[in-house]
Scaffold this active site. Structure first.
Site, short mmCIF file in Angstrom:
data_model
loop_
_atom_site.label_atom_id
_atom_site.label_comp_id
_atom_site.label_asym_id
_atom_site.label_seq_id
_atom_site.Cartn_x
_atom_site.Cartn_y
_atom_site.Cartn_z
N ASP A 1 9.29 2.85 1.38
CA ASP A 1 8.11 3.55 1.88
C ASP A 1 8.02 3.29 3.38
O ASP A 1 7.58 2.23 3.81
CB ASP A 1 6.86 3.04 1.15
CG ASP A 1 5.57 3.68 1.67
OD1 ASP A 1 5.61 4.31 2.75
OD2 ASP A 1 4.54 3.54 1.00
N PHE B 1 0.85 -1.19 0.00
CA PHE B 1 0.00 0.00 0.00
C PHE B 1 0.89 1.24 0.00
O PHE B 1 1.75 1.38 0.86
CB PHE B 1 -0.93 0.03 1.22
CG PHE B 1 -1.87 1.21 1.18
CD1 PHE B 1 -2.99 1.19 0.37
CD2 PHE B 1 -1.60 2.35 1.92
CE1 PHE B 1 -3.84 2.29 0.29
CE2 PHE B 1 -2.46 3.46 1.85
CZ PHE B 1 -3.57 3.42 1.04
N LYS C 1 3.12 9.23 8.41
CA LYS C 1 2.12 9.03 9.48
C LYS C 1 2.53 9.55 10.86
O LYS C 1 1.87 10.43 11.39
CB LYS C 1 1.73 7.56 9.55
CG LYS C 1 0.83 7.16 8.36
CD LYS C 1 0.15 5.83 8.58
CE LYS C 1 -0.99 5.62 7.59
NZ LYS C 1 -0.61 4.98 6.34
C1 LIG Z 1 -0.91 5.25 4.98
C2 LIG Z 1 0.15 4.87 4.02
C3 LIG Z 1 0.35 5.61 2.83
C4 LIG Z 1 -0.56 6.74 2.42
O1 LIG Z 1 -0.47 7.84 3.28
P1 LIG Z 1 -1.56 9.03 3.14
O2 LIG Z 1 -1.09 10.03 4.15
O3 LIG Z 1 -2.89 8.44 3.44
O4 LIG Z 1 -1.47 9.52 1.75
C5 LIG Z 1 1.41 5.25 2.02
N1 LIG Z 1 2.22 4.23 2.34
C6 LIG Z 1 2.06 3.50 3.47
C7 LIG Z 1 3.02 2.40 3.77
C8 LIG Z 1 1.01 3.80 4.34
O5 LIG Z 1 0.84 3.06 5.45
#
Ligand SMILES: *Cc1c(COP(=O)(O)O)cnc(C)c1O
Length: 405
Positions: A227, A142, A256
């Site tokens: 990421d 994700f 986050k």
């Molecule tokens: C939550 C998340 C995203 C997206 O972040 P947003 O602030 O909602 O755009 C991208 N990568 C990972 C691994 C995430 O957990």
């Protein structure tokens, strides 16, 4: 002069005024302090979710509220025609604590990832390799909801109906070294992954897999992009998860936990790679604004401290042991995994696809937890949670599971 009373709203209002892309719970949280939240009826909840691994220093941490209000009384926003001291100090802190030599600030995880993927493409094209475009990403991954990041993600349902999608992506099974070796080539622009897949079921990369990603990128001149939107900022017990693996990325994104609930994100990279993002190539109106940067600076000081990281590791062991004990008592879990305070408990066959039922039962008991898919419970409490709060939450989880057995 007294303010006019606010109009009455409720959960039902949601269905009449909001786009229906979410289906929120019946309760409406109203205020928080540390690891606790209270809803509009005054009922108390222990928070093992932190939003979704966002409020890493708990709710309304006094130091963070102090930084926010101090900056709110100075200046909130400047255009990118100016820089600002909080952003510069924050970037210096990231560079001192990580592999990074250059930082770009944005406002969300998806935006930081969007910047990372654009940078990877631009880097090769600036070196005369505009054809070196293949981005290798992984199943179940994700990466956010923009069209580029939803295409990078490995859950096709999130991209359905939004085509045509950007091209150049290949998806491989996660932790499969042979599949990666067979795919990476001179045309590979970047290998893009979460060191620990969050939404995809709390699945850590194996050390061998991350090492293979690094070696294959080096061999073929591709960039390793991590990421760490969910795993960064102390969540796993190191400041960033890559530091557990002894593998250094070329680009890293985080979001986050970074602002403790205030929207801010970052893309970290090296001076050499950053060079191709000359003025005009990329930007963000709000990215790196002084208000967000001041908040993130206060959060950074807390999450990067040895005491916080020691607490993450101690509470992680406590949580893991508690989950294993509950798993044994009810036969409810087939696996407990993860790093630091990002743990997942996979449900056994008898409880298949009942993660949301357990989440709802937990809310009834006054405990907020997360799911990751239909059959994994996910736990992401505050990095500052106390031993007593952890024990209380585990007891509430035990009761919730007893109630659905
Ligand atoms: C939550 C998340 C995203 C997206 O972040 P947003 O602030 O909602 O755009 C991208 N990568 C990972 C691994 C995430 O957990």
């Amino acid at each position: 002069m007294t303010a006019a009373p606010k109009q009455a709203v409720s959960r039902e209002t949601f269905n009449t005024v909001m786009v229906p892309n979410y289906n929120p719970m019946a309760i409406i949280p109203d205020r928080g302090e540390g690891s606790r939240l209270w809803d509009t009826d005054g009922k108390e909840y222990l928070d093992f979710a932190s939003g979704i691994a966002v409020s890493g220093v708990g709710h309304c941490h006094p130091k963070v509220v102090g930084a926010l209000t101090a900056q709110a009384n100075k200046v909130w926003h400047l255009s990118n025609l100016f820089t600002n001291e909080p952003a510069l100090r924050l970037a210096e802190k990231f560079c001192a604590a990580t592999f990074a030599e250059r930082v770009f600030f944005a406002n969300s995880g998806a935006e930081a990832n969007e910047a990372a993927l654009k940078l990877a493409r631009k880097y090769h094209s600036s070196k005369g390799r505009a054809d070196k475009v293949e981005i290798i990403a992984f199943e179940q991954a994700f990466h956010g909801r923009t069209l580029f990041t939803v295409t990078a993600g490995g859950q096709p349902k999130y991209a359905e109906g939004f085509g045509p999608l950007p091209g150049g992506f290949t998806h491989l099974p996660f932790n499969d070294i042979a599949a990666l070796e067979a795919q990476v080539s001179d045309n590979t622009c970047a290998v893009f992954l979460e060191p620990l897949q969050g939404e995809g079921g709390v699945r850590p990369a194996t050390p061998e897999f991350i090492q293979a990603c690094r070696e294959l990128c080096d061999k073929h001149g591709a960039l390793l992009v991590l990421d760490e939107v969910q795993t960064g900022n102390g969540r796993t017990g190191e400041l960033f998860a890559y530091q557990h693996y002894g593998v250094t990325p070329d680009i890293l994104t985080t979001a986050k936990g970074m602002g403790g609930g205030f929207p801010i994100s970052a893309m970290l990279t090296t001076a050499d790679i950053a060079e191709c993002f000359v003025p005009g190539t990329h930007g963000s109106t709000y990215g790196g604004n002084p208000l967000g940067a001041a908040v993130a600076e206060a959060v950074f000081e807390i999450v990067a401290s040895p005491a916080t990281l020691a607490n993450v590791n101690a509470r992680s062991s406590q949580l893991r042991e508690g989950l294993l004990a509950i798993g044994e008592k009810y036969g409810v879990f087939s696996d407990v995994r993860g790093l630091g305070l990002l743990l997942g408990a996979e449900l056994s066959a008898d409880f298949n696809e009942r993660a949301r039922d357990i989440l709802v039962a937990c809310v009834g008991e006054g405990l907020l937890v997360l799911v990751a898919g239909l059959s994994v419970l996910r736990f992401a409490p505050s990095l500052l949670i106390s031993e007593a709060e952890m024990a209380q939450g585990l007891a509430q989880l035990d009761s919730a599971i007893a109630s659905i057995c």
